[in-house]
Design an enzyme around this catalytic site. Structure first.
Site, mmCIF file in Angstrom:
data_model
loop_
_atom_site.group_PDB
_atom_site.id
_atom_site.type_symbol
_atom_site.label_atom_id
_atom_site.label_comp_id
_atom_site.label_asym_id
_atom_site.label_seq_id
_atom_site.Cartn_x
_atom_site.Cartn_y
_atom_site.Cartn_z
ATOM 1 C CE1 TYR A 35 3.696 -1.589 4.272
ATOM 2 C CE2 TYR A 35 1.623 -2.739 4.755
ATOM 3 C CZ TYR A 35 2.276 -1.537 4.480
ATOM 4 O OH TYR A 35 1.547 -0.253 4.505
ATOM 5 C CD GLU A 36 3.542 -5.179 -0.451
ATOM 6 O OE1 GLU A 36 3.792 -5.952 -1.422
ATOM 7 O OE2 GLU A 36 2.309 -5.043 -0.047
ATOM 8 N N GLY A 37 8.394 -6.744 1.227
ATOM 9 C CA GLY A 37 9.548 -7.302 1.214
ATOM 10 C C GLY A 37 10.253 -6.582 2.464
ATOM 11 C CG MET A 70 -0.202 -7.685 -3.603
ATOM 12 S SD MET A 70 1.126 -7.281 -4.405
ATOM 13 C CE MET A 70 1.892 -6.353 -3.093
#
Length: 596
Positions: free
Chosen positions: A442-444, A165
């Site tokens: 990461y990923e928020g 992504m």
């Protein structure tokens, strides 16, 4: 370089004794035939693959890293990674929980979740290659057109192709409303996409024959901010009509990020110069489609830290039993040796038990959430599906932030057990600490997860989702409140449940007057709620262990001891956290920015 043995006994305890998944599966027509033997067989084979194939590549992969040929834009992964991936594909592991319509095995998410814990314990950097593919599968499965599904899902399910992504750009991280990548519509229904993305995990490699990039970009005349973002499928190689690999697309790796950890994964800067892509879902609603992948990734990142917590704990225990240093304060425990093994020292045990408790609590919690996803997707009762979906929405940010915070704590404590040897790379422990640190980012980031929990998942519905979970806690407390043997667990569980309710109401009232109160309280608040969730599962596990402590199986005695440690040593952190959450925003915002 250390060892890893899949914690099958504890996984089986969680699945069969705590969650009783076989009974749960009987309520789900899709999984009604899956029994204990099938589950155990999958876990046992997963344990063999991860310990024998992946774990031996973890340290060497970290030392070797990935290499980019800047002329050809080809990335070579560490020695053995590609061969391990081929074994992974040949064994059918990518298809474990995927839809049989596209070649999947259709097993429950909760089983796949346990397997991913093993993958991450054995080699987090390697696991990110297939892990991101699973997120791409989920996104396309939900939002792809029938043609896109037919073309791409069988390739992802088989593992023949992998996925990524592509969200972040150099000028915007979490604030995706600022992204600039452009998508120009073409006469044939495709789009030409131009822009630059950074921090793209597994963005380029030679492990699979094609890579499917899910790219956020803006259409011409799109609204500003997040309402103007669309999602596109941009393959590395454009497939031919028969599904074979076709011409090279104009998306290339320009550089590999030099990182603190996860060196075995190619974290890439990806450049798109008129790359061909196809719209996924509706125009300007790409973030909604991407959230399917992002939420899967957030659960996956929680599992990364759970895996690291477990493997760091295992190796620290082995070291503590072998390392001789000083005598026990209560007298020699190994008088025949020059000194006692360091596991006799109270503070070494504190460090080991901290890692153990965070591993066992995280395993119970994450398995429960995975089971709720299975119920959300497959239960025949609409209300059950809705309740499960609400619970997954509430608990997802806690899985991501609480488990990764705990993973950082646990790997640091495990490294400390080694003393000076823990700081030396040849022992392998410092890698777990380095690898664990990214999981909080990461990923928020964990701050974003905390804001999501408090601001969106709790305050925006006036605490309805939290109250539903709180009702489960209250029901367990009321059911077992008169059991004197359980009082050491039930009393603090009831207490933290009450305190979470009061703290939530207090912060909500302050937020009406000043929204900064949410930002000031969110991070400690999430850890308080995380501890309430852990306390709930540890109390349940303690109840089972108490009932079976005289069975002759020392597993239950160990489980009970770990639960007692958690309630005595880790849960009390909430007293400090509650004071921090109540401290308000004034002390954070009073200092003018130019005085920093």
């Amino acid at each position: 370089m250390g060892q890893y043995v899949a914690p099958l006994r504890d996984m089986q305890f969680v699945l069969h004794e705590l969650l009783k998944v076989e009974d749960e599966f009987k309520q789900l027509p899709k999984h009604a035939e899956i029994d204990k033997d099938i589950i155990n067989q999958v876990l046992e084979e997963g344990g063999k693959f991860t310990s024998q194939v992946l774990f031996p590549l973890n340290h060497s992969g970290d030392r070797e890293g990935c290499q980019l040929d800047k002329e050809t834009h080809v990335v070579k992964t560490p020695t053995g990674f590609k061969e391990a991936y081929q074994q992974y594909v040949e064994a059918g592991w990518p298809a474990l929980s995927c839809d049989p319509e596209f070649g999947g095995q259709g097993l429950p998410i909760v089983i796949n979740n346990s397997f991913y814990e093993m993958l991450n314990s054995s080699n987090q950097a390697w696991t990110m290659y297939p892990g991101l593919s699973h997120g791409a599968y989920e996104c396309l499965h939900e939002h792809g057109t029938p043609e896109q599904k037919a073309m791409y899902l069988p390739k992802l399910v088989s593992g023949e192709w992998t996925g990524t992504m592509c969200l972040t750009e150099p000028h915007c991280g979490t604030d995706l409303g600022l992204l600039r990548t452009k998508a120009e519509p073409q006469a044939d229904g495709s789009y030409k996409i131009t822009g630059g993305k950074i921090f793209i995990s597994a963005g380029e490699h030679e492990m699979s024959s094609n890579i499917l990039h899910l790219v956020l970009a803006r259409l011409p005349e799109a609204p500003s901010g997040t309402k103007g973002i669309s999602l596109f499928l941009v393959p590395k190689y454009i497939p031919n009509a028969d599904g074979s690999v076709g011409p090279r697309n104009n998306i290339f790796c320009g550089a590999i990020e030099e990182k603190m950890g996860i060196h075995g994964n190619s974290t890439c800067q990806m450049n798109l110069d008129g790359a061909t892509g196809w719209l996924i879902g509706e125009p300007n609603k790409g973030l909604n489609a991407m959230f399917v992948m992002m939420n899967a990734a957030r659960l996956g990142v929680g599992m990364q830290s759970l895996g690291l917590t477990e493997v760091a704990y295992q190796n620290a225990v082995t070291y503590a039993k072998d390392r001789l240093q000083m005598r026990s304060l209560t007298g020699p425990k190994a008088p025949e040796k020059a000194a006692d093994p360091i596991i006799v020292h109270p503070d070494v045990r504190r460090m080991l038990l901290t890692a153990r408790a965070y591993a066992e609590g995280g395993r119970a919690f994450s398995s429960y959430v995975a089971l709720q996803i299975d119920r959300e997707l497959n239960h025949p009762d609409e209300q059950v599906r809705k309740d499960a979906a609400d619970e997954v929405a509430l608990l997802t940010p806690i899985i991501k932030a609480f488990l990764t915070d705990n993973g950082w704590i646990a790997t640091s404590e495990a490294m400390q057990v080694y003393g000076g040897h823990g700081f030396i790379s040849e022992w392998g422990m410092e890698q777990y600490v380095r690898d664990a640190r990214i999981n909080m980012i990461y990923e928020g980031t964990n701050t974003i997860q905390s804001l999501d929990l408090l601001g969106r998942k709790i305050l925006m519905d006036n605490g309805a989702k939290l109250r539903k979970f709180g009702d489960k806690v209250k029901a367990f407390v009321e059911e077992n409140g008169t059991n004197e043997a359980l009082s050491e667990f039930i009393t603090p569980l009831g207490d933290i449940g009450d305190k979470v309710g009061k703290l939530t109401m207090e912060i909500g009232m302050k937020a009406f007057q000043n929204p900064d109160e949410v930002g000031a309280a969110a991070v400690p608040y999430l850890r308080v709620v995380g501890h309430m969730v852990f306390a709930y599962f540890f109390a349940q596990m303690a109840k089972i262990a108490l009932e079976k402590q005289d069975s002759g199986d020392n597993f239950y005695k160990a489980k009970l001891a770990t639960a007692r440690f958690y309630f005595a040593r880790l849960l009390p952190e909430t007293a400090m956290l509650i004071r921090q959450a109540r401290a308000g925003s004034a002390n954070l915002m009073a200092l003018e920015a130019d005085l920093f």
